[in-house]
Design a protein around this motif. Sequence first.
Motif, PDB file in Angstrom:
ATOM      1  N   CYS A  23      -4.204  -3.119   0.254  1.00  0.00           N
ATOM      2  CA  CYS A  23      -4.845  -4.353   0.690  1.00  0.00           C
ATOM      3  C   CYS A  23      -5.001  -4.280   2.208  1.00  0.00           C
ATOM      4  O   CYS A  23      -4.008  -4.237   2.943  1.00  0.00           O
ATOM      5  CB  CYS A  23      -3.984  -5.551   0.290  1.00  0.00           C
ATOM      6  N   GLU A  24      -6.240  -4.242   2.675  1.00  0.00           N
ATOM      7  CA  GLU A  24      -6.504  -4.047   4.105  1.00  0.00           C
ATOM      8  C   GLU A  24      -5.969  -5.197   4.949  1.00  0.00           C
ATOM      9  O   GLU A  24      -5.521  -5.008   6.076  1.00  0.00           O
ATOM     10  CB  GLU A  24      -8.006  -3.880   4.332  1.00  0.00           C
ATOM     11  N   ALA A  25      -5.994  -6.398   4.395  1.00  0.00           N
ATOM     12  CA  ALA A  25      -5.586  -7.576   5.165  1.00  0.00           C
ATOM     13  C   ALA A  25      -4.083  -7.594   5.438  1.00  0.00           C
ATOM     14  O   ALA A  25      -3.642  -8.040   6.496  1.00  0.00           O
ATOM     15  CB  ALA A  25      -5.991  -8.855   4.429  1.00  0.00           C
ATOM     16  N   THR A  26      -3.295  -7.104   4.472  1.00  0.00           N
ATOM     17  CA  THR A  26      -1.838  -7.229   4.581  1.00  0.00           C
ATOM     18  C   THR A  26      -1.114  -5.902   4.708  1.00  0.00           C
ATOM     19  O   THR A  26       0.091  -5.881   5.015  1.00  0.00           O
ATOM     20  CB  THR A  26      -1.280  -7.940   3.342  1.00  0.00           C
ATOM     21  N   LYS A  27      -1.820  -4.786   4.434  1.00  0.00           N
ATOM     22  CA  LYS A  27      -1.212  -3.443   4.386  1.00  0.00           C
ATOM     23  C   LYS A  27      -0.147  -3.339   3.295  1.00  0.00           C
ATOM     24  O   LYS A  27       0.745  -2.496   3.357  1.00  0.00           O
ATOM     25  CB  LYS A  27      -0.626  -3.046   5.749  1.00  0.00           C
ATOM     26  N   LYS A  28      -0.239  -4.213   2.289  1.00  0.00           N
ATOM     27  CA  LYS A  28       0.581  -4.092   1.097  1.00  0.00           C
ATOM     28  C   LYS A  28      -0.170  -3.203   0.101  1.00  0.00           C
ATOM     29  O   LYS A  28      -1.408  -3.183   0.088  1.00  0.00           O
ATOM     30  CB  LYS A  28       0.867  -5.451   0.466  1.00  0.00           C
ATOM     31  N   ALA A  29       0.573  -2.491  -0.726  1.00  0.00           N
ATOM     32  CA  ALA A  29      -0.070  -1.502  -1.581  1.00  0.00           C
ATOM     33  C   ALA A  29       0.513  -1.500  -2.992  1.00  0.00           C
ATOM     34  O   ALA A  29       1.587  -2.050  -3.249  1.00  0.00           O
ATOM     35  CB  ALA A  29       0.066  -0.107  -0.967  1.00  0.00           C
ATOM     36  N   ALA A  30      -0.230  -0.863  -3.895  1.00  0.00           N
ATOM     37  CA  ALA A  30       0.226  -0.594  -5.258  1.00  0.00           C
ATOM     38  C   ALA A  30      -0.050   0.870  -5.564  1.00  0.00           C
ATOM     39  O   ALA A  30      -1.062   1.419  -5.118  1.00  0.00           O
ATOM     40  CB  ALA A  30      -0.498  -1.492  -6.259  1.00  0.00           C
ATOM     41  N   VAL A  31       0.844   1.493  -6.317  1.00  0.00           N
ATOM     42  CA  VAL A  31       0.656   2.871  -6.761  1.00  0.00           C
ATOM     43  C   VAL A  31       0.336   2.850  -8.246  1.00  0.00           C
ATOM     44  O   VAL A  31       1.088   2.286  -9.041  1.00  0.00           O
ATOM     45  CB  VAL A  31       1.917   3.727  -6.508  1.00  0.00           C
ATOM     46  N   VAL A  32      -0.796   3.441  -8.611  1.00  0.00           N
ATOM     47  CA  VAL A  32      -1.238   3.467 -10.004  1.00  0.00           C
ATOM     48  C   VAL A  32      -0.992   4.857 -10.590  1.00  0.00           C
ATOM     49  O   VAL A  32      -1.446   5.860 -10.037  1.00  0.00           O
ATOM     50  CB  VAL A  32      -2.731   3.106 -10.123  1.00  0.00           C
ATOM     51  N   ALA A  44       2.159  10.710   0.911  1.00  0.00           N
ATOM     52  CA  ALA A  44       0.846  10.061   0.969  1.00  0.00           C
ATOM     53  C   ALA A  44       0.986   8.587   1.326  1.00  0.00           C
ATOM     54  O   ALA A  44       0.195   8.049   2.120  1.00  0.00           O
ATOM     55  CB  ALA A  44       0.114  10.220  -0.360  1.00  0.00           C
ATOM     56  N   ILE A  45       1.999   7.913   0.762  1.00  0.00           N
ATOM     57  CA  ILE A  45       2.247   6.503   1.087  1.00  0.00           C
ATOM     58  C   ILE A  45       2.561   6.361   2.569  1.00  0.00           C
ATOM     59  O   ILE A  45       2.017   5.486   3.267  1.00  0.00           O
ATOM     60  CB  ILE A  45       3.414   5.951   0.234  1.00  0.00           C
ATOM     61  N   GLU A  46       3.424   7.239   3.082  1.00  0.00           N
ATOM     62  CA  GLU A  46       3.795   7.184   4.503  1.00  0.00           C
ATOM     63  C   GLU A  46       2.583   7.383   5.401  1.00  0.00           C
ATOM     64  O   GLU A  46       2.447   6.729   6.435  1.00  0.00           O
ATOM     65  CB  GLU A  46       4.867   8.242   4.787  1.00  0.00           C
ATOM     66  N   GLN A  47       1.690   8.268   4.998  1.00  0.00           N
ATOM     67  CA  GLN A  47       0.492   8.531   5.798  1.00  0.00           C
ATOM     68  C   GLN A  47      -0.430   7.313   5.867  1.00  0.00           C
ATOM     69  O   GLN A  47      -1.135   7.122   6.852  1.00  0.00           O
ATOM     70  CB  GLN A  47      -0.261   9.742   5.240  1.00  0.00           C
ATOM     71  N   THR A  48      -0.409   6.488   4.829  1.00  0.00           N
ATOM     72  CA  THR A  48      -1.265   5.292   4.851  1.00  0.00           C
ATOM     73  C   THR A  48      -0.677   4.206   5.748  1.00  0.00           C
ATOM     74  O   THR A  48      -1.410   3.326   6.207  1.00  0.00           O
ATOM     75  CB  THR A  48      -1.425   4.690   3.436  1.00  0.00           C
ATOM     76  N   GLY A  49       0.636   4.237   5.973  1.00  0.00           N
ATOM     77  CA  GLY A  49       1.292   3.192   6.745  1.00  0.00           C
ATOM     78  C   GLY A  49       1.447   1.888   5.985  1.00  0.00           C
ATOM     79  O   GLY A  49       1.841   0.868   6.552  1.00  0.00           O
ATOM     80  N   ALA A  50       1.162   1.900   4.680  1.00  0.00           N
ATOM     81  CA  ALA A  50       1.224   0.682   3.870  1.00  0.00           C
ATOM     82  C   ALA A  50       2.608   0.520   3.238  1.00  0.00           C
ATOM     83  O   ALA A  50       3.372   1.483   3.123  1.00  0.00           O
ATOM     84  CB  ALA A  50       0.158   0.709   2.784  1.00  0.00           C
ATOM     85  N   GLN A  51       2.905  -0.696   2.823  1.00  0.00           N
ATOM     86  CA  GLN A  51       4.161  -0.994   2.133  1.00  0.00           C
ATOM     87  C   GLN A  51       3.870  -1.253   0.664  1.00  0.00           C
ATOM     88  O   GLN A  51       3.162  -2.196   0.317  1.00  0.00           O
ATOM     89  CB  GLN A  51       4.843  -2.217   2.745  1.00  0.00           C
TER      90      GLN A  51
END
Length: 214
Positions: A23-32, A44-51
């Motif tokens: 989610c660009e607005a919050t930098k929250k993420a889901a892994v599918v 890969a998650i670390e590289q995105t900087g998302a949580q």
Amino acid sequence: MSQVKVAIVPVTPFQQNCTILICEATKKAAVVDPGGDVPLIRRAIEQTGAQVEKIFLTHGHADHAGGAAELREILGVPIEGPHVADKFLLDSLEAASARFGFACRNVAPDRWLEEGDTVAFGEASLDVRFCPGHTPGSVVFINEPMQFCLVGDVLFEGSIGRTDLPGGDHATLMKSIKTKLLTLDDAMTFISGHGPLSTIGAERLNNPFLQQLA
């Protein structure tokens, strides 16, 4: 509706498309579908900087769900999906993956999904459609405003999901594709469990398995 950024990480010997949705607005993420190679997914998650807030599963095969228990343990986040009809597959992941030469653990999701459910992360959400056939409990995740969806192994560029594995059924799969996917806009881009992205319109025109459904 928040914009969603997508990162695809091929995992396991089957090169399954584990997908990170951000989610660009919050930098929250889901892994599918974290099927395996969890260290690779973590990098890969670390590289995105998302949580990461959630793990979503489209179905219960080892190359899609095999890393879910380990990733949940590491990240401390819930697993949502697939439909409960795939419980027998998730209960036997360890045995199934051993046959294919990679190790994984059995897993039970924190939430089973049904037709009409919604899954969310950050300010983004995806609609759930129940699409049995490849497995009895396959689901797909759809974001109508952004015109993209994740279809697991239901549909591929130029092909469809296998139905010769336990619980698979060709007629059921074709009905799912006709009633749940071909009702989407032609411009809808889909991410499959393996291989390249495509659109519903391109498959409607060119996929030989769908010609009988026209």
